[in-house]
Structures are given as C-alpha cells and as structure tokens.
Design a protein around this motif. Structure first.
Motif: not given
Length: 127
Positions: A15-33
C-alpha cells in the motif's frame, strides 16, 4: 477445484509503494500541465517523466481523469483533514480555498479543456 488467479492480500508495504507510485504519477501530471494543455497529455508522457511503465499506470488508474480526480480528492482531504468538526470547519474551508488559489493555473488548465461529460459524471457521483 476452481482454476483462476489467486489474489495476494496487499501488505502495508504494498500500500505504501502504491501510494508512492500514485504520487509520482500525480507529480508528473503537474509537470506536464505546465507545458501542455490537459487534453494533449498522454499516459506515455506521465510514465516517461517518472520512469514507470504504462502497465504500472494502468495498475493504479484506469485513465488520466481517474488520476486527476484521485489527486484532487487526496490533496483536498489532506489540506482539511484536521478540520472536520464544528469548532474548526471555517479553517477547513479556508484551507480548501487556499489550495485552489495555490493551484489556480493547473485548475484553470484542467477546466478549460476537460470534457464536460467527465465533469458531469464526477459531480453526479459526489453529489
């Protein structure tokens, strides 16, 4: 005997790793925006930015809309998590407004390009 996939129960570390992965994808989304309109961002853009595979993205989310909604809900809940009672609800509202103000460039880009049908579905779900 039934044949099929046996699902392993997720551990705390999973669950921790899943949350880390989700946050990494969210940060990438912000950078892409910051450099692209919302409707031009692809899953490949996001996974390339954080060094993940497309399958990893799909393990976490169905599409970019689901990532976006998860990010908004998670960050809004985090901003107001200790303001859920009657005594400090006003502080919670202020935090939500500040959250929106701090991210107004992103929010504006999303709402300028988001398909209204996706917004309608989401709003109907939460109301």
């Amino acid at each position: 005997m039934k044949s099929g996939i046996i699902k392993k129960k997720k551990t705390r570390n999973d669950l921790f790793m899943s949350n880390v992965t989700k946050k990494a994808l969210l940060n990438a989304f912000g950078e892409a925006l910051e450099v692209k309109p919302f409707d031009k961002i692809s899953i490949s853009d996001l996974t390339a930015r954080c060094g993940l595979t497309r399958m990893t993205f799909y393990y976490q989310f169905n599409d970019i809309y689901e990532l976006m909604i998860w990010g908004l809900e998670t960050q809004l809940l985090d901003a107001s998590k200790d303001c859920i009672n009657y005594d400090n609800w006003k502080i919670g509202y202020l935090r939500v407004f500040h959250f929106a103000l701090d991210r107004k460039v992103y929010i504006k880009k999303i709402f300028e390009r988001i398909e209204h049908e996706h917004l309608k579905i989401y709003l109907n779900k939460i109301v």
